[in-house]
Design an enzyme around this catalytic site. Structure first.
Site, PDB file in Angstrom:
ATOM      1  N   CYS A  42      49.420  41.349  48.408  1.00  0.00           N
ATOM      2  CA  CYS A  42      50.121  40.109  48.054  1.00  0.00           C
ATOM      3  C   CYS A  42      49.639  39.603  46.693  1.00  0.00           C
ATOM      4  O   CYS A  42      48.451  39.377  46.472  1.00  0.00           O
ATOM      5  CB  CYS A  42      49.935  39.098  49.193  1.00  0.00           C
ATOM      6  N   CYS A  45      47.576  36.525  46.485  1.00  0.00           N
ATOM      7  CA  CYS A  45      46.196  36.707  46.961  1.00  0.00           C
ATOM      8  C   CYS A  45      45.342  37.296  45.842  1.00  0.00           C
ATOM      9  O   CYS A  45      44.200  36.879  45.628  1.00  0.00           O
ATOM     10  CB  CYS A  45      46.151  37.639  48.171  1.00  0.00           C
ATOM     11  N   TRP A 383      17.686  44.616  30.766  1.00  0.00           N
ATOM     12  CA  TRP A 383      18.605  43.549  30.312  1.00  0.00           C
ATOM     13  C   TRP A 383      18.291  43.171  28.866  1.00  0.00           C
ATOM     14  O   TRP A 383      19.171  43.065  28.024  1.00  0.00           O
ATOM     15  CB  TRP A 383      18.445  42.278  31.174  1.00  0.00           C
ATOM     16  N   LYS A 469      15.897  32.441  38.899  1.00  0.00           N
ATOM     17  CA  LYS A 469      17.157  32.901  38.303  1.00  0.00           C
ATOM     18  C   LYS A 469      18.030  31.684  38.027  1.00  0.00           C
ATOM     19  O   LYS A 469      18.390  30.961  38.959  1.00  0.00           O
ATOM     20  CB  LYS A 469      17.888  33.825  39.281  1.00  0.00           C
TER      21      LYS A 469
END
Ligand code: FAD
Length: 516
Positions: A42, A45, A383, A469
Site C-alpha cells: 500500500c 503505508c 566513525w 550517546k
C-alpha cells in the site's frame, strides 16, 4: 523473515508483531502499545513508514510506559491476526492501553494530524486516560499544585525537581517528564501559568520555562539555548547526579585505580586526535583484515576502494601518507581475482622498514578512550576516520560525491567485525545513500546516519556511561546548529552543521598529542 520482508525491522525501535508474539505483546502488558497495521503493497503505508520510524526514534525514551509496534497484514501468515482486529484498510493505527485484556481490539486512532508531533500528542492524551491501569513506569503527567510542590521532598526520595511552567495546551512539560522517565534522582512536573502564587514565588516570566528546585528549597532557572522540549530534556539528563536507571556513574579515576587499565590520557572532548585515526588504521589493516586469509571478489574490490580513499584523503603525517600510497600502488598492480592477506601484510610491514614511509603499529586511543576496556576504541575510531575522510574529500573537491561513503559501505559490509553493525549500516545505505549527489551531502549523510545509530544505541549496555550517546553535536558544542520550527519542534540547521563538521574534522585542527 517477516522483519526483513515488511517495512520495518527491529532496529527501527518498533516491535514487529506476528501470530506468535501478538498476544503477549498487546495483552496484559505493563506498557501501553501503539500499533500500525499496514500492508507492504500500500503506497500510503510506504509513504507513512518514515513518520512511524521517526515517531519511534522521537519517543524511544518512553518505552517503559508506551511502545510502538507494527504488523504487515500483506504477509499471509499475519492475515488471521489482522482479521481478528477488524482491520480492513491500511494503514490503521490502534492504541492498546496498558493491561488491555486478552481479546481487546484496541482503540482506533482518530483526529490529530498524522505527523510526528500530532502522533506524540495523541500518545500523551491516551496515556492520561489510563485510570486504575496506569502504566507503572509512567510518571504522573498531571499539573502540580503548590501544595504538592511544598511537600514534594517529604513524599519523594529524589533530590531534584524540575518544574516546567507552561500554558494549559502546551505539551512540553509532559514530553520532558516522559523523556526523563529512565533517569534517576530527578522528577519532572508541569505547572500551569495560572498557578499565580507559584509563578510569582519562582519569578517566572516566560512560558514555557524550566526551573530546578531542590530539597534545600533552592530555586534556579535551567539554562538552555531555546525554551523547548529537546533542550530541556538534554540539559536535565546531563545534570550532575542525574543518571540513567541502572547505570551508576563511577568516576573514571576510580575505574582506573581498580583495574589494569592503562593510565588515562586526558583529552579535549571537542577535538579530533591523529592518534585515534592512526590507531583505527592499525587495527583495521593489521587486526581486522588479518582474519581474511584470502581476499577475493567483492571483498577485494572493497579493500581496493578503502585503501584508495585512504591514500587520497587520509590527512596524516607525510610518512603515513607515503605508506598508504605504497600499499595503494601495490594493490592496484594486483590484477588477479585473489590476494593473500599475508602478501598484503608483507607490504604493510615493509613500508615500516622504509624509514620515510611508516604505518605506526599498535593502538593508542585518546578521544576514543573508553572508561572500561570493552567500551569505545575501534568503532569510535572507524566513525572518526570516515567523518574525517568525507570532510577531506570535500576539502580536496573530489570529483565523485559518493566515493568515500561507498568505500565505507563496502569496507563495513566486507570486513567490519561487528556483523550486526554491518547489517544495520547496509540497510541505511540501501535506503538513502544513492540520494547523495554532492560532497556536502556526503558529509551530512554520514553525520545524520551516525545520529540515527546514536539514537538506537542510547541507553544500551554497549554505551559507555561516561560518553552517553547523544544527538551530536550538542547545543554546547555547536549552538548555531540547533534551531526551532514554528511549532516548537527541534530542528537542525543543516548549513550550520555542515560548517561545523568541516571545521571539526578539518586537517588543520587535528591534534597530534600522544603520537608515537
Ligand atoms: P561513537 O558513536 O563511536 O562516535 C565517536 C565520536 O564521533 C563521538 O565521540 C563524537 O565525538 C563523534 N560523533 C558522535 N556522533 C556523531 C555524528 N552524528 N556525526 C559526527 N560525529 C559524531 N554498535 C552497536 O551496538 N550496534 C550497532 O548496530 C552499531 N552499528 C555501527 C555501525 C558502524 C558503521 C560503526 C562504525 C559502529 C557501529 N556501532 C554499533 C558501534 C557504535 O556506533 C559506537 O561506535 C560504539 O558504541 C562506541 O561509541 P562511542 O561512545 O565511542 O561514540
Amino acid at each position: 523473515l517477516i522483519a526483513e520482508a515488511g517495512l520495518y525491522t527491529a532496529s527501527d525501535q518498533i516491535i514487529i508483531l506476528s501470530p506468535e508474539n501478538v498476544d503477549s505483546v498487546l495483552f496484559n502488558s505493563s506498557a501501553a502499545l501503539f500499533v500500525e497495521f499496514y500492508a507492504t503493497w500500500c503506497g500510503h503505508c510506504v509513504a507513512f513508514s518514515p513518520t512511524w520510524k521517526d515517531l519511534a526514534r522521537d519517543i524511544k525514551e518512553w518505552k517503559p510506559a508506551v511502545d510502538l509496534a507494527a504488523i504487515d497484514c500483506a504477509d499471509e501468515s499475519n492475515r488471521k491476526v489482522c482479521t481478528n482486529f477488524g482491520i480492513t484498510g491500511y494503514p490503521s493505527l490502534k492504541f492498546f492501553p496498558a493491561y488491555s485484556s486478552s481479546g481487546s481490539r484496541g482503540q482506533d486512532f482518530r483526529g490529530f494530524s498524522r505527523d510526528v508531533r500530532g502522533l506524540r500528542h495523541y500518545v500523551i492524551n491516551k496515556l492520561e486516560m489510563h485510570n486504575e491501569t496506569w502504566p507503572p513506569a509512567c510518571p504522573p503527567l498531571e499539573t502540580a499544585s503548590e501544595a504538592e510542590i511544598d511537600n514534594f521532598f517529604q513524599t519523594n526520595s529524589v533530590k531534584l525537581l524540575a518544574l516546567v511552567f507552561e500554558s494549559k495546551d502546551s505539551y512540553v512539560g509532559r514530553e520532558v517528564t516522559l523523556d526523563l522517565l529512565q533517569y534517576e534522582n530527578i522528577a519532572v512536573r508541569r505547572v500551569l501559568d495560572t498557578e499565580t502564587s507559584l509563578v510569582s514565588r519562582f519569578g517566572v516570566t516566560d512560558f514555557p520555562s524550566c526551573y530546578l528546585y531542590n530539597s534545600s528549597r533552592h530555586i534556579s532557572r535551567l539554562k538552555v539555548l531555546s525554551e523547548a522540549r529537546t533542550f530541556y530534556s538534554y540539559a536535565l539528563q546531563r545534570l550532575p547526579g542525574v543518571v540513567r536507571t541502572g547505570k551508576p556513574q563511577i568516576p573514571i579515576t576510580d575505574l582506573i585505580k581498580n583495574s589494569t587499565l592503562q593510565e588515562w590520557r586526558p583529552f579535549n572532548k571537542t577535538r579530533v586526535y591523529m592518534s585515534d585515526l592512526e590507531s583505527a588504521l592499525h587495527y583495521s589493516l593489521r587486526v581486522e583484515l588479518s582474519g581474511h586469509v584470502r581476499i577475493t571478489g567483492e571483498h577485494l574490490i572493497a579493500l581496493k576502494k578503502y585503501i584508495s580513499v585512504l591514500a587520497k584523503y587520509f590527512p596524516g603525517r607525510p610518512s603515513v601518507k607515503r605508506a598508504l600510497n605504497m600499499v595503494d600502488n601495490w594493490l592496484q598492480e594486483q590484477k588477479g581475482t585473489e590476494i593473500k592477506y599475508s602478501d598484503l601484510r608483507d607490504v604493510l610491514d615493509n613500508t615500516v622498514q622504509t624509514s620515510d614511509a611508516v604505518l605506526p603499529e599498535g593502538v593508542q586511543w585518546v578521544g576514543c578512550q573508553g572508561s572500561q576496556p570493552h567500551f569505545r576504541g575501534y568503532p569510535c575510531g572507524v566513525w572518526t576516520l570516515f567523518h574525517t575522510l568525507t570532510v577531506q574529500a570535500k576539502e580536496q573537491s573530489s570529483s565523485d560525491p559518493r566515493e568515500v561513503l561507498q568505500a565505507m559501505r563496502s569496507y563495513v559490509s566486507s570486513f567490519f567485525g561487528c556483523r550486526s553493525c554491518a547489517t544495520h549500516f547496509e540497510r541505511m545505505a540501501q535506503d538513502s545513500m544513492d540520494r547523495v549527489t554532492s560532497l556536502s551531502k556526503a558529509v551530512l549523510w554520514l553525520w545524520s546516519h551516525h545520529n540515527q545509530v546514536n539514537n538506537r544505541l542510547a541507553g544500551e549496555l554497549s554505551e559507555d556511561p561516561h560518553f552517553p550517546k547523544i544527538q551530536w553535536p550538542s547545543p554546547e558544542l555547536c549552538p548555531s546548529c540547533h534551531g526551532l520550527k514554528k511549532t516548537g519542534e527541534h530542528s537542525w540547521n543543516q548549513e550550520e552543521v555542515l560548517t561545523f563538521l568541516q571545521n571539526y574534522f578539518s586537517s588543520a585542527r587535528i591534534l597530534t598529542d600522544y603520537l608515537q
